[in-house]
Design an enzyme around this catalytic site. Structure first.
Site, PDB file in Angstrom:
ATOM      1  N   SER A   1       0.837  -1.197   0.000  1.00  0.00           N
ATOM      2  CA  SER A   1       0.000   0.000   0.000  1.00  0.00           C
ATOM      3  C   SER A   1       0.879   1.257   0.000  1.00  0.00           C
ATOM      4  O   SER A   1       1.643   1.491  -0.940  1.00  0.00           O
ATOM      5  CB  SER A   1      -0.957  -0.026   1.189  1.00  0.00           C
ATOM      6  OG  SER A   1      -1.966   0.947   1.054  1.00  0.00           O
TER       7      SER A   1
ATOM      8  N   HIS B   1      -8.510   0.881  -0.407  1.00  0.00           N
ATOM      9  CA  HIS B   1      -8.496  -0.093  -1.502  1.00  0.00           C
ATOM     10  C   HIS B   1      -9.910  -0.588  -1.837  1.00  0.00           C
ATOM     11  O   HIS B   1     -10.132  -1.766  -2.069  1.00  0.00           O
ATOM     12  CB  HIS B   1      -7.545  -1.250  -1.185  1.00  0.00           C
ATOM     13  CG  HIS B   1      -6.169  -0.797  -0.844  1.00  0.00           C
ATOM     14  ND1 HIS B   1      -5.351  -0.187  -1.766  1.00  0.00           N
ATOM     15  CD2 HIS B   1      -5.487  -0.815   0.327  1.00  0.00           C
ATOM     16  CE1 HIS B   1      -4.212   0.143  -1.176  1.00  0.00           C
ATOM     17  NE2 HIS B   1      -4.268  -0.213   0.081  1.00  0.00           N
TER      18      HIS B   1
END
Length: 302
Positions: A76, A185
């Site tokens: 991430s 996400h």
């Protein structure tokens, strides 16, 4: 976070000083002293993690000048650190991009009550069935494929709560609501994606010195266009971490260097491939152990 390293190493201190100048406020003090309520806000925590990671990276590079990474990856937010490590863009541009990302994501989180949860012990097909069965008219998707049997879901708070209960009913070994500000996400980050795209388009980005594995494809992002697209798509797309690590191992990587507080990625690595070795740098003691462990190695992954 990072206080010991900045106190002992000029390379680390200079990164915090540069960040303070770029941001116009004392992010170093927030990292070192908190308070936690401020530090854990998305708009601050992402910057703090990124800046601390780069500070540690610069200390490692200085302490082990012969170390030659063959690839990099980051989970991430960590993908931005990976690109700084590989020279895709400067630390200064990284700070600007992460600030834009963090502030845009904070705004997106405040629009809709949302969250994430970790589901352990169910296969991906079963987790997808759980999401499909409990989504209703809300947003709910798989967000992270971290390691075998460890998957994170993301979406509106009511949908995630329903999915957690359903996962437990279907025999999940463990279901935990994550301490995050919102549904990272997932499609709920679409407004943030649009804002990040304009910032990334304006950034000076070049091809990396070595491959950087993108979260959204588990493949190397090699050109400036690929880097821009994968960093933007990451906000609303699942993180393919397990596949990314497997890809690095298939490239011949046997030693992984984890940079930053904690050993979460090292733990995931053990679940993915017990033969791979992980070393970590988060403080002076772990730095000394890592430099000794890496002595004489030709490359590794971080």
């Amino acid at each position: 976070m990072g206080k010991e390293m900045a106190g002992q190493f000029d390379k680390a201190r200079s990164i915090y000083d540069e960040a303070n100048d770029l941001l116009g406020y004392d992010i170093a003090r927030l990292c070192f002293e908190g308070p936690d309520n401020d530090l854990t806000q998305t708009k601050h925590s992402q910057l703090a993690i990124f800046i601390t990671s780069v500070a540690l990276l610069r200390v490692i590079e200085d302490a082990a000048p012969g170390l030659a990474p063959v690839a990099a990856a980051g989970l991430s937010l960590g993908e931005f650190t990976a690109h700084v490590a590989a020279g895709s863009f400067s630390f200064a541009d990284g700070v600007r991009l992460v600030r834009q990302r963090a502030e845009a994501m904070q705004e997106a989180c405040e629009r809709t009550p949302s969250t994430m949860a970790s589901i352990v012990g169910l296969e991906i097909a079963m987790v997808q069935e759980v999401c499909d069965a409990t989504r209703g008219q809300e947003v709910l998707d798989i967000a992270n494929l971290n390691s075998p049997g460890q998957i994170a879901i993301s979406g509106s708070s009511p949908a995630v709560e329903r999915a957690m209960a359903e996962a437990e009913r279907r025999g999940a070994a463990k279901v935990v609501r994550l301490q995050v500000s919102g549904a990272f996400h997932s499609a709920l980050m679409r407004p943030a994606e649009e804002k990040l795209r304009s910032a990334i388009e304006a950034a000076a980005i070049v091809s990396p010195r070595y491959p950087v594995i993108a979260n959204v494809t588990a493949q190397a992002a090699s050109t400036p266009a690929e880097i821009r697209e994968t960093l933007v798509r990451q906000l609303c797309s699942p993180v393919l971490w397990e596949k990314s690590v497997q890809g690095l191992i298939s490239r011949g990587v046997t030693t992984f260097l984890e940079v930053g507080h904690g050993r979460i990625l090292s733990g995931l690595l053990r679940r993915i491939d017990k033969t791979a070795k992980a070393v970590n740098v988060q403080d002076p003691a772990s730095l000394a152990k890592t430099v000794e462990a890496l002595a004489g190695k030709a490359g590794g992954g971080a």
